[in-house]
Design a protein around this motif. Structure first.
Motif, PDB file in Angstrom:
ATOM      1  N   GLN A  79      -5.362   5.280   4.520  1.00 41.53           N
ATOM      2  CA  GLN A  79      -5.922   5.068   3.182  1.00 41.53           C
ATOM      3  C   GLN A  79      -7.405   5.459   3.157  1.00 41.53           C
ATOM      4  O   GLN A  79      -7.873   6.095   2.200  1.00 41.53           O
ATOM      5  CB  GLN A  79      -5.761   3.589   2.787  1.00 41.53           C
ATOM      6  CG  GLN A  79      -4.327   3.150   2.530  1.00 41.53           C
ATOM      7  CD  GLN A  79      -3.826   3.620   1.165  1.00 41.53           C
ATOM      8  OE1 GLN A  79      -4.461   4.420   0.497  1.00 41.53           O
ATOM      9  NE2 GLN A  79      -2.652   3.148   0.786  1.00 41.53           N
ATOM     10  N   THR A  95       1.513   4.217  -2.988  1.00 42.19           N
ATOM     11  CA  THR A  95       1.451   5.675  -2.775  1.00 42.19           C
ATOM     12  C   THR A  95       2.770   6.334  -3.173  1.00 42.19           C
ATOM     13  O   THR A  95       2.796   7.422  -3.780  1.00 42.19           O
ATOM     14  CB  THR A  95       1.143   5.963  -1.295  1.00 42.19           C
ATOM     15  OG1 THR A  95      -0.088   5.324  -0.940  1.00 42.19           O
ATOM     16  CG2 THR A  95       1.048   7.455  -1.044  1.00 42.19           C
ATOM     17  N   GLY A 155       0.815  -1.216   0.000  1.00 40.92           N
ATOM     18  CA  GLY A 155       0.000   0.000   0.000  1.00 40.92           C
ATOM     19  C   GLY A 155       0.844   1.259   0.000  1.00 40.92           C
ATOM     20  O   GLY A 155       0.603   2.197  -0.780  1.00 40.92           O
ATOM     21  N   ARG A 193      -5.158  -0.001  -2.974  1.00 39.18           N
ATOM     22  CA  ARG A 193      -6.036   1.097  -2.569  1.00 39.18           C
ATOM     23  C   ARG A 193      -7.383   1.015  -3.285  1.00 39.18           C
ATOM     24  O   ARG A 193      -8.435   1.188  -2.662  1.00 39.18           O
ATOM     25  CB  ARG A 193      -5.358   2.435  -2.882  1.00 39.18           C
ATOM     26  CG  ARG A 193      -6.128   3.680  -2.438  1.00 39.18           C
ATOM     27  CD  ARG A 193      -5.258   4.903  -2.627  1.00 39.18           C
ATOM     28  NE  ARG A 193      -5.915   6.106  -2.165  1.00 39.18           N
ATOM     29  CZ  ARG A 193      -6.725   6.864  -2.901  1.00 39.18           C
ATOM     30  NH1 ARG A 193      -6.965   6.524  -4.163  1.00 39.18           N
ATOM     31  NH2 ARG A 193      -7.282   7.952  -2.400  1.00 39.18           N
TER      32      ARG A 193
END
Length: 753
Positions: free
Chosen positions: A645, A404, A400, A733
């Motif tokens: 998130q 990003t 995750g 995500r």
């Protein structure tokens, strides 16, 4: 008795003594004549026996010449050994007749020479010495010798016939004279009896009382004999019943029983011995040893000759459950035997033989091996599931945040490239963990009824570019629709893994065959395979013409990370994943392979009911929202990542590390729209149990579960419980956003049961 009567009686007795003496002398002569007649008959029999032995030897030699059978050779050797003793025995019988002895001494070398010629011919034929045979036949010596021998034996027999006739005549004459003397003696005896009878009447009165006493004793004795006879008849009936019971038991025993003598010859065997060991009465265990390879119970260490059961028991050893594996040279399947042995002793305490009992433990040992293998794989699966849970927590954070990071480094291409490499590595780790979860049967399946033939046909099209032109792909699909209740995506992965293994086993090309059939696994098969339930199945077979597997490789093929490929060529998880998928689907998997002849892997899948189901349409990707999400996650890194998130997607968040803390917040009045909880959380309460407790306080609760691996909290029989939504770790995500929106849309309400 008056004096005159006494004189007459004395004279009669004297005459009777003379007649008796003459009768005895003639009787002795009669016995001598009869002995000579019997002697002549015996000599005739010995001549006949010698003639039969010579004919048998010649017949066995001819049989060997025609058929080259070892049986004829054995018969010839046995007869050959009897001829010389028969000649010697005949010579002893003729020792009273010098002429006959002389004639026999002329016959003996001829007969022995004829038999020796036959023995030489058999040895030459056994050695395929055609030149020697031709030379021997060229002499034409054998037939003439046999005719001469038989002619001389006829002369011997004729002379004995003459002697028999003469001696029989003498015996008859002596008998006639003896009969006359016996008649005269009988007349004299009658006269003497008449005199004696008068004297005997006087004693009749005295004898009468004695007779009465004797009669009473006789009657008592007869009664005792009758009673004893009745007891003997009863005992005989009981003995016969016992013998019948023992015989019935002996012949109906499942264990093989052999009774052998001190030389290892089988004296007695039951039908089980003939079925299990192919041993019958008359066979020798030492000779049968050459028909098989025999090993200790480990199946590897050869059993030495002096360690065999027959050798041990004939040494006087007593043993129980001796373990032995027999691999016949005939190619029949090996047998796992448990043997018990007891020596038999004669009256002097010496070993006269033994009793051996064989129990066929092949099926039970195979069942034990399968059970051990299944338990080992289950243990590895539990260990794998626990490790995968922790890895997926870490990968959730890594993947995750890396996602990003990649998005935020658009202005720095070099750093973005490094971030992409990290992201790809995390993705590969996630795939590896998914394979482990497939083996551990901890992956959430989405089974539905699919038309197997159509699915296999589509998979075959996908395989052609993957396997290359050197691999020929064929399908043999059973006619008509075949419905299986499985997860179609997992089926595709399973067939792909098996096809890649098959391709690697065919480096020079070959054929890959995909087959489908409807089958029924019966109770017999289920008993032989501890993990199989009897009933109908849909069978998918994947076969190749590759190098095949050894038995040891087959036993380890489903273990994770086991591979026979070179380092870097395979992870060893392909078949492990297939194994886990089939077992979690409620099916059975079996490998059939032979080195040098290829491999077939059969997947027995649960049949579907009704028609095949159409796959659901994938919903379009969604983003975020403004609702409040209650996050329950024990891992601090994952909890912080998930809340970040969700907040980036516009949601408000509330977080708790375990069920107790979550319930405390809810009891305090914390408002939220969706419970997003890990399945496995500490504190003695699972995510499912937390959801049930919260649902009691907040009816209509919407729940979304997440987990690094599934367990019985939300998965039963390999599929998610109805109405349950699960987001498996690690996730991206957009996957998080999609599942949150799906749960909030109403599909994630807590099931009522």
């Amino acid at each position: 008795m008056i004096p005159t009567q006494r004189v007459i009686l004395g004279a009669g007795l004297a005459i009777l003594l003379i007649i008796t003496a003459a009768s005895i002398a003639l009787d002795v002569k009669s016995r001598s004549d009869a002995a000579w007649v019997n002697h002549t008959v015996q000599v005739q029999k010995k001549i006949s026996d010698l003639r039969v032995l010579l004919r048998r030897a010649e017949s066995a030699a001819r049989g060997f010449e025609l058929y080259r059978s070892p049986g004829f050779s054995a018969e010839f050797e046995a007869v050959h050994a009897e001829i010389a003793p028969a000649l010697a025995e005949l010579k002893r019988g003729l020792r009273d007749n010098p002429d006959q002895v002389t004639l026999l001494e002329g016959i003996e070398p001829l007969a022995l020479r004829r038999v020796e010629i036959a023995a030489t011919a058999m040895r030459l034929r056994a050695a395929n010495d055609e030149a020697g045979i031709a030379a021997l036949n060229g002499k034409a010596e054998g037939r003439g010798l046999m005719d001469t021998v038989m002619g001389n034996l006829d002369r011997l027999s004729a002379e004995e016939e003459r002697l028999l006739a003469a001696r029989s005549q003498d015996s008859r004459r002596t008998g006639i004279v003896l009969l006359g003397i016996d008649v005269a003696g009988a007349v004299l005896i009658l006269m003497l009896v008449a005199l004696v009878m008068r004297e005997s009447r006087r004693a009749t009165g005295q004898l009468q009382s004695t007779l009465s006493e004797t009669t009473a004793a006789k009657q008592a004795l007869e009664a005792a004999v009758a009673e004893r006879t009745e007891h003997l008849v009863t005992a005989h009936d009981e003995l016969r019943l016992s013998v019948n019971v023992l015989q019935s038991t002996f012949h109906s025993m499942a264990e093989a029983v052999l009774v052998i003598d001190a030389d290892g010859n089988v004296l007695l065997s039951n039908p089980a011995a003939e079925r299990m060991l192919l041993h019958r009465v008359g066979m020798n265990l030492r000779n049968l040893r050459a028909l098989s390879d025999v090993f200790h119970g480990d199946g590897v260490t050869p059993l030495k000759a002096d360690e065999l059961p027959s050798a041990r028991v004939l040494r006087g050893e007593k043993f129980e459950d001796m373990e032995m594996i027999v691999r016949p040279h005939s190619g029949n399947p090996p047998r796992h035997l448990m043997i018990s042995g007891r020596p038999m002793l004669d009256g002097q305490g010496d070993i006269s033989g033994a009793v051996l009992v064989y129990h066929d433990a092949t099926m039970s040992r195979e069942t034990e091996r399968q059970l051990y293998q299944s338990q080992k794989l289950d243990a590895i699966g539990k260990l794998t599931g626990g490790v995968a849970h922790d890895f997926n927590n870490m990968l959730t954070v890594i993947s995750g945040n890396t996602e990003t990071l990649v998005a935020s480094l658009k202005q720095q291409p070099e750093l973005q490239q490094v971030a992409r490499l990290i992201d790809e590595a995390a993705e590969r780790c996630a795939e590896l963990i998914q394979h482990l979860l497939a083996f551990a049967r901890r992956q959430p399946l989405q089974p539905r009824n699919i038309e197997l033939n159509a699915a296999i046909a589509d998979i075959a099209k996908l395989l052609r570019p993957t396997l290359g032109e050197q691999i020929q792909i064929e399908t043999v699909l059973e006619q008509g629709p075949i419905t299986a209740h499985i997860d179609p995506s997992r089926l595709t992965n399973a067939v792909l893994n098996m096809a890649i293994n098959a391709r690697d086993a065919m480096p020079n090309g070959g054929k890959l065959l995909l087959e489908t059939h409807r089958v029924v696994l019966d109770e017999t098969y289920a008993q032989a395979h501890a993990d199989v339930a009897a009933g109908p199945y849909v069978m998918l077979a994947v076969s190749d013409t590759g190098t095949g597997m050894s038995l040891e490789t087959q036993h380890k093929a489903f273990e994770p990370f086991f591979t026979t490929k070179e380092v870097g060529k395979g992870s060893g998880l392909g078949l492990s994943m297939v194994y886990g998928f089939v077992k979690q689907s409620g099916g059975h998997i079996k490998i059939y392979s032979e080195q040098g002849h290829g491999t077939t892997i059969k997947l027995y899948l649960p049949p579907g009911e009704g028609t095949a189901e159409v796959a659901a349409v994938v919903a379009p990707q969604v983003e975020g929202g403004a609702e409040t999400i209650f996050v329950v996650e024990d891992d601090n890194l994952v909890r912080n990542f998930v809340t970040a998130q969700l907040q980036s997607l516009g949601y408000k968040t509330v977080a708790a590390p375990d069920g107790k803390a979550a319930l405390d917040l809810i009891e305090a009045g914390q408002a939220f729209d969706l419970l997003f909880t890990d399945v496995v959380i500490p504190g003695g309460m699972s995510g499912r149990e937390l959801a049930e407790e919260v649902a009691k306080r907040r009816p209509g609760l919407k729940v979304l579960y997440t987990s690094g691996y599934t367990d019985n909290a939300i998965v039963h029989h390999g599929k998610l419980d109805d109405g349950v939504l699960l987001l498996t770790k690690p996730y991206r995500r957009n996957q998080l956003a999609e599942m949150i929106r799906k749960a909030l849309g109403g599909d994630g309400a807590m099931p009522t049961s």
